[in-house]
Structure formats: C-alpha cells, structure tokens
Design a protein around this motif. Structure first.
Motif, PDB file in Angstrom:
ATOM      1  N   GLY A  17      90.252  88.536  26.777  1.00  0.00           N
ATOM      2  CA  GLY A  17      89.604  87.247  27.049  1.00  0.00           C
ATOM      3  C   GLY A  17      90.540  86.176  27.576  1.00  0.00           C
ATOM      4  N   ASN A  18      91.832  86.458  27.561  1.00  0.00           N
ATOM      5  CA  ASN A  18      92.807  85.466  28.016  1.00  0.00           C
ATOM      6  C   ASN A  18      93.005  85.536  29.526  1.00  0.00           C
ATOM      7  N   ASP A  19      93.029  84.376  30.133  1.00  0.00           N
ATOM      8  CA  ASP A  19      93.344  84.265  31.549  1.00  0.00           C
ATOM      9  C   ASP A  19      94.835  84.504  31.708  1.00  0.00           C
ATOM     10  N   GLU A  20      95.196  85.453  32.553  1.00  0.00           N
ATOM     11  CA  GLU A  20      96.604  85.776  32.778  1.00  0.00           C
ATOM     12  C   GLU A  20      97.227  84.905  33.850  1.00  0.00           C
ATOM     13  N   GLY A  21      96.436  84.049  34.463  1.00  0.00           N
ATOM     14  CA  GLY A  21      96.953  83.194  35.512  1.00  0.00           C
ATOM     15  C   GLY A  21      96.819  83.840  36.877  1.00  0.00           C
ATOM     16  N   THR A  22      97.477  83.232  37.849  1.00  0.00           N
ATOM     17  CA  THR A  22      97.399  83.720  39.220  1.00  0.00           C
ATOM     18  C   THR A  22      98.779  84.134  39.710  1.00  0.00           C
ATOM     19  N   GLY A  23      98.767  85.038  40.673  1.00  0.00           N
ATOM     20  CA  GLY A  23      99.994  85.451  41.328  1.00  0.00           C
ATOM     21  C   GLY A  23     100.310  84.517  42.481  1.00  0.00           C
ATOM     22  N   GLU A  24     101.304  84.909  43.239  1.00  0.00           N
ATOM     23  CA  GLU A  24     101.729  84.133  44.401  1.00  0.00           C
ATOM     24  C   GLU A  24     100.774  84.363  45.569  1.00  0.00           C
ATOM     25  N   TRP A  25     100.700  83.393  46.464  1.00  0.00           N
ATOM     26  CA  TRP A  25      99.907  83.535  47.683  1.00  0.00           C
ATOM     27  C   TRP A  25     100.549  84.592  48.574  1.00  0.00           C
ATOM     28  N   PHE A  26      99.715  85.355  49.256  1.00  0.00           N
ATOM     29  CA  PHE A  26     100.156  86.415  50.157  1.00  0.00           C
ATOM     30  C   PHE A  26      99.372  86.278  51.456  1.00  0.00           C
ATOM     31  N   THR A  27     100.072  86.234  52.588  1.00  0.00           N
ATOM     32  CA  THR A  27      99.422  86.093  53.888  1.00  0.00           C
ATOM     33  C   THR A  27      99.091  87.461  54.468  1.00  0.00           C
ATOM     34  N   VAL A  28      97.824  87.630  54.871  1.00  0.00           N
ATOM     35  CA  VAL A  28      97.369  88.875  55.480  1.00  0.00           C
ATOM     36  C   VAL A  28      97.536  88.749  56.994  1.00  0.00           C
ATOM     37  N   THR A  29      98.328  89.651  57.579  1.00  0.00           N
ATOM     38  CA  THR A  29      98.640  89.583  59.009  1.00  0.00           C
ATOM     39  C   THR A  29      97.881  90.639  59.799  1.00  0.00           C
ATOM     40  N   VAL A 103      83.693  97.125  41.699  1.00  0.00           N
ATOM     41  CA  VAL A 103      84.401  96.496  42.817  1.00  0.00           C
ATOM     42  C   VAL A 103      83.342  95.858  43.707  1.00  0.00           C
ATOM     43  N   ARG A 104      83.528  94.592  44.035  1.00  0.00           N
ATOM     44  CA  ARG A 104      82.624  93.901  44.960  1.00  0.00           C
ATOM     45  C   ARG A 104      83.463  93.144  45.977  1.00  0.00           C
ATOM     46  N   PHE A 105      83.128  93.338  47.252  1.00  0.00           N
ATOM     47  CA  PHE A 105      83.779  92.616  48.342  1.00  0.00           C
ATOM     48  C   PHE A 105      82.883  91.425  48.663  1.00  0.00           C
ATOM     49  N   VAL A 106      83.229  90.274  48.141  1.00  0.00           N
ATOM     50  CA  VAL A 106      82.355  89.101  48.162  1.00  0.00           C
ATOM     51  C   VAL A 106      82.420  88.347  49.489  1.00  0.00           C
ATOM     52  N   ALA A 107      83.622  88.133  50.008  1.00  0.00           N
ATOM     53  CA  ALA A 107      83.787  87.372  51.252  1.00  0.00           C
ATOM     54  C   ALA A 107      84.898  88.015  52.083  1.00  0.00           C
ATOM     55  N   PRO A 108      84.785  87.934  53.410  1.00  0.00           N
ATOM     56  CA  PRO A 108      85.803  88.547  54.269  1.00  0.00           C
ATOM     57  C   PRO A 108      87.124  87.777  54.234  1.00  0.00           C
ATOM     58  N   VAL A 109      88.206  88.519  54.407  1.00  0.00           N
ATOM     59  CA  VAL A 109      89.541  87.930  54.504  1.00  0.00           C
ATOM     60  C   VAL A 109      89.900  87.896  55.984  1.00  0.00           C
ATOM     61  N   LYS A 110      89.871  86.714  56.559  1.00  0.00           N
ATOM     62  CA  LYS A 110      90.215  86.560  57.979  1.00  0.00           C
ATOM     63  C   LYS A 110      91.722  86.706  58.163  1.00  0.00           C
ATOM     64  N   VAL A 111      92.098  87.247  59.316  1.00  0.00           N
ATOM     65  CA  VAL A 111      93.512  87.393  59.621  1.00  0.00           C
ATOM     66  C   VAL A 111      94.200  86.032  59.478  1.00  0.00           C
ATOM     67  N   GLY A 112      95.385  86.046  58.897  1.00  0.00           N
ATOM     68  CA  GLY A 112      96.137  84.814  58.677  1.00  0.00           C
ATOM     69  C   GLY A 112      95.804  84.108  57.376  1.00  0.00           C
TER      70      GLY A 112
END
Length: 160
Positions: A17-29, A103-112
């Motif tokens: 039940g504990n939120d583990e927090g977030t990781g670092e931002w990662f750019t998709v190229t 697993v659900r793909f909710v929204a697309p990840v646009k390049v960049g």
C-alpha cells in the motif's frame, strides 16, 4: 524458510500500500523506437515513419506500447530506496520476472516525450523459499494528464 527470508518477507509485507515514489525522467527517442521495431519486426509506420505519422491524430511517431512496457525494468530502478535495505537481501539468491496480472496502454508516448514510473507495492506472498512481490506501476508522460501505461508486475525473489 530461512530467518533471512522470514525477515525479508516482513519488510516487504510492511510496504504493501505504500507509494514507492517516482523514478527519473527518461526521454524516448526515435532511435530507440527504430531499434525496438527492428528487434520485434514491428515496423508499422506510426512508429518508424515520421513523415507519414504527421498525418495521424498524434502528429508524430509514437513508441510501441511494448517498448514502454519493456522500459519498466529501467524506469523502476529508481522508484524506491527502501528496497535497497540490505536486510531484505540477506540470503537472496536471485530475482525472477514472474509476469503481469494486468497491463493497459492508456495513452501514446510521442517521440521526444519524457516518461517516468511510479510504483506502489500492492501484494506480497510467501511461495516456499521465495517471496512474490506484486507492484502496481503507472508510467507517467511529462505534461500529459493520462499515463502511458498501468501494469501490475509480479517478481519472485528466491532465497537460499
């Protein structure tokens, strides 16, 4: 079950039940998307043809959903410093990727786009000399309201 595994189980169970927090931002190229397309043989234009993708509602190429899913290994590495507690890993032999409940793909990840993972420990079970840990992940897209992905990932931690 060893004393070390019993202690580790207690520590993991306390996380439920504990939120583990977030990781670092990662750019998709585009290069990453193209390499993934080559490995999976999925060269649909929406992923690999920037000119054709301009005519879609997204206006650009998007990452494969499975690319985003596969990035969880990297994205999850920074979600919890508590998981690095040495007591959790005394007598630890190996970790096994056991699979996904959902697993659900909710929204697309646009390049960049920049993505990062947020995790919550949702379940912990003892399985013989192993501990099965289920973590609920949300992959966020910077600046977007909807996440790219939600998934329940199961790992088995095997103790000697």
């Amino acid at each position: 079950m060893s004393d070390a595994a019993a202690k580790a189980f207690e520590l993991f169970q306390a996380d439920v039940g504990n939120d583990e927090g977030t990781g670092e931002w990662f750019t998709v190229t585009q290069d990453q998307i193209d390499q993934f397309a080559d490995v999976t043989h999925d060269h649909q234009f929406i992923h690999v043809d920037p000119e054709a993708a301009k005519a879609t509602p997204f206006g650009t190429t998007i990452a494969h959903g499975f690319l985003t899913l596969s990035m969880l290994s990297h994205l999850s590495s920074g979600t919890s410093s508590a998981r690095q507690d040495p007591a959790r890993f005394a007598g630890f032999a190996m970790a096994i990727n056991y699979g996904f409940n959902k697993v659900r793909f909710v929204a697309p990840v646009k390049v960049g786009s920049r993505i990062r993972a947020r995790a919550v420990t949702s379940n912990v079970e003892l399985k013989g000399s192993s501990i099965e840990v289920t973590r609920s992940f949300t992959v966020e897209i910077e600046g977007e309201d909807k996440p790219a992905l939600v998934a329940e990932w199961i790992s088995r931690l095997v103790y000697a």
